[in-house]
Design a protein around this motif. Sequence first.
Motif, PDB file in Angstrom:
ATOM      1  N   ASP A  12      -1.116  17.459  97.890  1.00  0.00           N
ATOM      2  CA  ASP A  12      -0.489  18.714  97.484  1.00  0.00           C
ATOM      3  C   ASP A  12      -1.566  19.751  97.183  1.00  0.00           C
ATOM      4  N   GLU A  32       7.557  21.033  97.115  1.00  0.00           N
ATOM      5  CA  GLU A  32       7.396  19.755  96.425  1.00  0.00           C
ATOM      6  C   GLU A  32       8.574  18.824  96.684  1.00  0.00           C
ATOM      7  N   THR A  53      -1.465  14.437  93.629  1.00  0.00           N
ATOM      8  CA  THR A  53      -1.144  15.648  92.879  1.00  0.00           C
ATOM      9  C   THR A  53      -2.117  15.739  91.708  1.00  0.00           C
TER      10      THR A  53
END
Length: 335
Positions: A12, A32, A53
Amino acid sequence: MALNYKSILFIDNSDSDFTGLDLNTTKVRGTESSLILLAESFVKKNIYVKVLTEIDKDVLCNGVIYSNKKAHQEMNFDLCIAISNANLFNNISAKKKVVWSNSLQPFEKFLRKKQLIAFLKHKPEVVTMCNYQFNKRSYLTAMYGKHMISLSVDPIFYNEKVDLEKIPEPYVLNNVRSHRNLDWLVDIWTKSFNNKNGKAKLFINPNLMEYSREMEQSQIYERKFGSRNDLINELRNTRVFAYTGHKSDIWVLTVEEAVQMCVPIVTYGIGSVEDRVIHNETGFIVKNDEEFAKYLELLLFDDEFYNRIRRKMFKRRGFKNWDLIADTWIKKFLS
């Protein structure tokens, strides 16, 4: 670490510490939630999946491992998918690398974000989320190939029971989070529905702009933010979703959620919304303000017209789902 099956790593690009446990919370937004749902779909196909993340410690959720970005990754993954930023591939070993783009990425921004050197170094292919974005992505910002793979929504939206016998009150919803041409919609509404019938109501997100005068005169109300279940209940009681569209739109999650709940869309189709709406099947793509107001009025007050398109939408529910989307990814990058 040796595996006898395929492996995928997601990275991410935000500073969020989300995991799959946050799917039904306000912590995650469109990118997300799409990442979480795609990752879980890969797991169902016996693929090892890890997501990086800003989380502090490892979390296992629905078969997906969530780890911190800074943790050393010893594996040589079959596929690494980085959200929008090729610099995330640094110190990652993978047979194939893909930038999953969630922006238009004009060349000026591509250079400003220091993507050029990273692309030359890692040679990733690019996956866009819609045809509009695909066509806007230039050769220089996708020099090693580009693909368009669409998205879906959380299955709860197309699995939720929809009662076709129930006709909601004439309520119109616009819950797009940012401003994005809301003043245009409010202008159409106030000119066409000012005290008309007295029953039609437009619900918009709070604190986007100052509309106190219009709200007082034209049945415009602030909607309340809530859980995903609150949104489902809101869509169940909404008759039309109205959104002009915007040139910055890449994936308008709220539009697709409305479609899956059989709420017809009225839009100009600007940006990616044209990819989300099929004219006279899931809504109406208009050419001017008069058409916009006309289709709003028909859907709000003509029950036969409203039911006809709603039945069409019902037959299309779940047509585009994460299982099929995962298969497309596998065919392109893991076969």
